[in-house]
Design a protein around this motif. Structure first.
Motif, short mmCIF file in Angstrom:
data_model
loop_
_atom_site.label_atom_id
_atom_site.label_comp_id
_atom_site.label_asym_id
_atom_site.label_seq_id
_atom_site.Cartn_x
_atom_site.Cartn_y
_atom_site.Cartn_z
N GLU A 148 -42.25 56.02 -16.20
CA GLU A 148 -43.44 55.22 -15.41
C GLU A 148 -43.23 54.63 -13.91
O GLU A 148 -41.94 54.19 -13.84
CB GLU A 148 -44.08 54.04 -16.29
N ILE A 204 -51.08 59.28 -26.89
CA ILE A 204 -51.29 60.61 -26.61
C ILE A 204 -49.93 60.95 -26.05
O ILE A 204 -49.49 62.00 -26.49
CB ILE A 204 -52.25 60.75 -25.28
N GLU A 205 -49.24 60.18 -25.46
CA GLU A 205 -47.71 60.54 -25.20
C GLU A 205 -46.83 60.88 -26.38
O GLU A 205 -45.60 61.55 -26.11
CB GLU A 205 -47.04 59.62 -24.08
N LEU A 228 -53.95 61.16 -16.44
CA LEU A 228 -54.50 60.04 -17.30
C LEU A 228 -53.88 58.60 -17.30
O LEU A 228 -54.14 57.57 -17.03
CB LEU A 228 -54.55 60.34 -18.63
N ARG A 229 -52.31 58.95 -16.84
CA ARG A 229 -51.50 57.60 -16.68
C ARG A 229 -52.18 56.75 -15.24
O ARG A 229 -52.15 55.64 -15.47
CB ARG A 229 -50.05 58.15 -16.40
N LEU A 252 -51.18 64.66 -17.97
CA LEU A 252 -50.79 63.44 -18.28
C LEU A 252 -50.70 62.49 -17.28
O LEU A 252 -50.97 61.24 -17.08
CB LEU A 252 -49.37 63.47 -19.06
N TRP A 291 -38.46 64.79 -24.91
CA TRP A 291 -39.68 65.10 -24.58
C TRP A 291 -39.67 66.64 -24.36
O TRP A 291 -38.77 67.53 -23.97
CB TRP A 291 -40.22 64.78 -23.17
N VAL A 328 -53.10 56.06 -23.78
CA VAL A 328 -52.36 56.91 -23.20
C VAL A 328 -51.06 57.09 -23.83
O VAL A 328 -50.20 57.98 -24.05
CB VAL A 328 -52.33 56.84 -21.60
N PHE A 331 -45.67 64.54 -27.31
CA PHE A 331 -44.66 65.07 -26.44
C PHE A 331 -43.17 64.98 -27.05
O PHE A 331 -42.24 65.65 -26.63
CB PHE A 331 -44.58 64.76 -24.94
N VAL A 332 -43.14 64.16 -27.97
CA VAL A 332 -41.66 63.99 -28.60
C VAL A 332 -41.70 65.36 -29.48
O VAL A 332 -42.43 65.56 -30.30
CB VAL A 332 -41.80 62.71 -29.48
N PRO A 333 -40.45 65.93 -29.41
CA PRO A 333 -40.41 67.09 -30.02
C PRO A 333 -40.23 67.04 -31.57
O PRO A 333 -39.81 66.01 -31.94
CB PRO A 333 -39.13 67.78 -29.44
#
Lengths: 566, 279
Positions: free
Chosen positions: A376, B273-274, A209-210, A206, A196, B270, B277-279
């Motif tokens: 999570e 959307i996440e 939103l989560r 985020l 990430w 969501v 964030f994965v490069p």
């Protein structure tokens, strides 16, 4: 294995972009990294610096020294020279045409090397020095140029083929510049590479939103605006709404209005904005409306240093509300922790029908980090609703846990008037002493009696020596403790994630047997130290390492304190 | 429009009243505003649980608790912000906002002009008595500059009062009306039209304060209805407002303007959307 480097230049020269591209390049090599942004308040013509640390494992703070600095020019470099400590053996590449190294930069043992970055960039029409600098950095860090070419294509694609070609050529010119010394770093990819890349501000967005936040009220303020800008298009894609408010007085009240309507709501701001919101947060306390305010702290008081970090809004977050106003105050501990802490804050606010203030800061909010995906969280705190209220429904009913079922507009028979005036259980205004004490008790009880579990603090290590910290100072403290332990020392680290309600018993237990205590915080007036004394029973008089922003704590200086205390 | 003055038989105005006794002084104009509002709600047959009434601080802002709607008695000046957030989050609700001249035009003045400009589908009832009553008689932004009965400004304010209708028009409100509490039937009609109007509707209600402005009892003699229809021409509306003595009642301006509402676009999750964030 790690190395620190800074890329500096006038605002608009693209050093932030170069830093971000370098971070992307690290990710492509399976390396970890952290990039802190330092910049002035001007949009153009000011000064900017990308402060990077590269490692084969996650890094949460900058290091004691910078091994490499690339200066595109000397413009206003004095403004952040304190934030880029060079030392013996540090390599300083600087633009040849910008003149000699200024005395405030030059240190004993620094190897300065003039590089014709401007001329190298000018080999291409429309060429830019920041791409040349990226090439120089990539070569010195032993990164593969093929990966960089692909990355530039990906990131600059929208600017057109010619822009990509020019950037790639500039990069190559820097990478292959014949005057460069041998690489200063050679890393093998981490066994578990980062998956990430995020900033703290994105992390807070985020996390919200989560947790189900679907309404955001926004008023621009540095350094929180980019969180709101990140949220704007995304919340719309989740059937939510973001409104740009006319001021912070409006944003907090808009968020309260939305939350009262049953939709988890948030706003984000910085110190001056939080000051304007405090009356509204008091309304959320009295009307028992859940709402989350993220304060990305900056230097204060007043306009202060808007672009740089400080942990000095703690006092106003803890004590700024008028009356006896129990509320939640939380602080994320690092960039990825912004996700967890904000998510937790929303759940707590919803579950406890109370406002939560989340104290992030510029150092976390605007730092980009290569990290592992934040897990999570397992808990879900939901609002207790009155689904079928009935004719005897009392919105502010006195309950054992202090939480009263909330009727959401649209629920038949649940009509009541929420009030900032003190009220009796049904919501009718009351100035009677008994009603006041009953409502004060219930609002206090719901926070005091709640079981906050293990998330209230991050703890590591053991021993009679302990360090207490919070927020973005945690990164440097964590690393100092690790170094201290590697040297054979024993130390306990406790970083508080939940500041209010104070977990007095838990902290006392965590500090049992401690005979030396160090407190680390970035505030001139020792706000965290005073908080600890006010709310907690410390076993010993602490030593306090406190200083204002913007110069971040480094692991080395905290290590020195620990060594002197053991 | 005359049929609006009488509620239909199906729903009675009392259906919308909570039964809580108002704190208002005897003779206060706000009683008639409450009555006209409940009549308007009854005429529209609005479901109580789908209707919200939000307010700030002041005598008039006590009105939510006297209705049997979802009410929110917030803090001084911020009622429109509360209503804006609620409407954005729950667009299907009917959202009404009420307050006085001090709450809405002084401490809340910024929210008032921006609510006009945003033009969300809200109804704002501005109960104007040209005085701060709750704090016992200080001059407000609509008070005559020479009114010297306040201990706070014993020589008068020496400031020109706001003309709320002019302010609303300049700021972009799409429905502007003026009513008088001494004309409950006319006020009911205005409120019905205002609630039905898609967009931000401002209803200024001249609502006398018998305690601190007893001379306002004379308003009943100086009130007069507009003898023209509402205009959708802002220039014409401005001319009428500025040529007026402030005592005409009726709908001054009504126009179709874009209504602010949350953007509705392609939906995602969501989890999706996440992925960014994965490069």
């Amino acid at each position: 294995m790690h190395i620190s480097l800074a890329i500096t230049g006038a605002g608009g020269a693209g050093v932030i972009t170069a830093g971000q591209l370098l971070l992307d390049l690290l990710a492509a090599h399976g390396l970890y990294g952290l990039m802190r942004r330092s910049y002035g308040p001007q949009i153009r013509g000011g000064e900017a610096a990308s402060l990077l640390r590269v490692a084969d494992q996650p890094v949460y703070c900058l290091d004691d020294r910078f091994q490499l600095m690339i200066a595109l020019d000397w413009k206003n470099v004095d403004r952040f020279v304190d934030e880029i400590p060079l030392g013996a053996g540090s390599l300083l590449l600087h633009e040849e045409s910008a003149g000699p190294v200024p005395p405030e930069i030059q240190r004993e043992g620094v190897r300065a090397l003039p590089v014709p970055m401007k001329a190298l960039a000018a080999q291409e029409k429309g060429g830019r020095m920041n791409s040349v600098a990226l090439g120089l950095a990539a070569r010195l860090l032993n990164l593969q140029p093929e990966q960089a070419a692909a990355l530039l294509d990906k990131r600059l694609h929208r600017k057109g083929e010619e822009a990509v070609r020019v950037a790639q050529a500039n990069f190559e010119a820097g990478y292959h510049w014949e005057g460069l010394p041998e690489p200063v770093f050679s890393a093998t990819p981490a066994s578990t590479p980062p998956d990430w890349t995020l900033t703290g501000n994105e992390g807070c967005g985020l996390g919200a939103l989560r947790a189900g936040v679907r309404f955001v009220a926004a008023y621009p303020i540095t350094p929180a605006s980019d969180m709101l800008e990140w949220l704007s298009p995304r919340i719309e894609q989740l059937n939510g709404a973001l409104i740009q408010a006319e001021d912070e007085l409006a944003s907090i009240n808009m968020a309260i209005g939305a939350a009262w309507g049953g939709v988890p709501a948030m706003t984000a701001t910085s110190g001056p904005g939080l000051s304007l919101m405090l009356e509204g947060i008091g309304l959320a306390v009295a009307s028992e409306t859940p709402v989350v305010v993220v304060d990305v702290m900056r230097g204060g008081p007043s306009t202060g240093i808007p672009t740089k970090s400080e942990q000095a809004d703690l006092d106003q977050a803890l004590h700024g509300l008028h009356g006896d106003a129990p509320h939640l105050v939380l602080g994320p501990l690092d960039v990825p922790d912004c996700v967890l802490t904000t998510q937790w804050a929303v759940h707590l606010a919803e579950q406890l029908q109370a406002p939560a203030i989340v104290l992030s800061d510029q150092a976390m909010g605007q730092s980009r980090m290569l990290a592992r995906k934040p897990a999570e969280i397992q808990f879900i705190g939901q609002r207790k609703r009155a689904e079928s209220p009935g004719t005897d429904y009392q919105r502010y009913a006195i309950t054992a846990d202090g939480v009263s079922p909330m009727a959401i507009p649209g629920t038949p028979e649940g009509m009541y008037t929420a009030d900032g005036l003190e009220h009796e259980p049904g919501g009718k205004p009351s100035s009677a002493a008994l009603d006041h004490v009953m409502q004060l008790d219930k609002r206090a009880r719901k926070l005091e009696q709640h079981d906050f579990g293990d998330l209230w603090a991050e703890m590591a290590g053991e021993g009679e020596l302990a360090v207490l910290t919070w927020g973005s100072s945690t990164g440097a403290v964590r690393e100092a403790c690790e170094r201290f332990c590697r040297q054979g020392g024993r130390v306990r680290m406790i970083a508080l994630r939940l500041l209010l309600p104070a977990q007095t018993d838990k902290l006392a237990q965590a500090l049992a047997g401690v005979d030396h205590l160090l407190v680390v915080e970035q505030s001139h007036s020792r706000q965290f130290d005073r908080y600890l004394r006010a709310w907690h029973a410390l076993p010993v008089q602490p030593r306090v390492l406190a200083r204002p922003g913007p110069v971040p704590f480094t692991p080395g200086e905290i290590l020195t304190e620990l060594e002197s205390m053991s | 429009m005359s049929e609006h003055s009488q509620p239909k038989a199906a729903v009675k105005p009392a259906f919308y009243k909570s039964g809580i006794k108002p704190v208002w002084c005897p003779g206060c104009g706000h009683f008639a505003v409450l009555s006209a509002l409940t009549k308007a709600l009854a005429w529209l047959e609005l479901p109580r649980e789908q209707t919200a009434l939000l307010s700030g601080i002041g005598c008039s802002s006590r009105i939510p608790a006297y209705t049997d709607l979802y009410g929110f008695h917030g803090i001084h000046g911020r009622a429109l912000a509360l209503g804006t957030g609620l409407k954005a989050a729950r667009p299907e609700l009917t959202v009404l906002v009420a307050g006085g001249d001090g709450d809405g035009l002084s401490i809340g003045g910024n929210h008032f002009i921006h609510a006009c400009r945003r033009n969300m589908d809200l109804t704002y009832i501005l109960m104007d008595n040209q005085v701060y009553g709750m704090t016992k008689g200080q001059a407000s932004p609509t008070t005559d500059p020479n009114w010297d009965h306040s201990k706070l400004t014993p020589h008068g304010t020496h400031m020109q009062p706001f003309q709320p209708a002019a302010l609303a028009l300049a700021a972009g409100a799409s429905f502007i009306a003026r009513g008088f509490s001494g004309d409950p039937a006319g006020m009911t009609r205005l409120l019905v039209e205002a609630i039905q109007h898609p967009g931000f509707s401002v209803v200024q209600v001249l609502s006398p304060c018998p305690t601190f402005r007893p001379e306002q009892k004379g308003w009943k003699h100086s009130i007069h209805a507009w003898d023209w229809e509402a205009t959708d021409d802002a220039v014409e509306a401005a001319r009428r407002i500025h040529a007026d003595d402030g005592m005409h009642t009726g709908i001054i301006f009504r126009a179709e303007r874009p209504v602010w509402q949350p953007v509705r676009c392609q939906q995602t999750t969501v989890e999706a959307i996440e992925q960014e964030f994965v490069p």
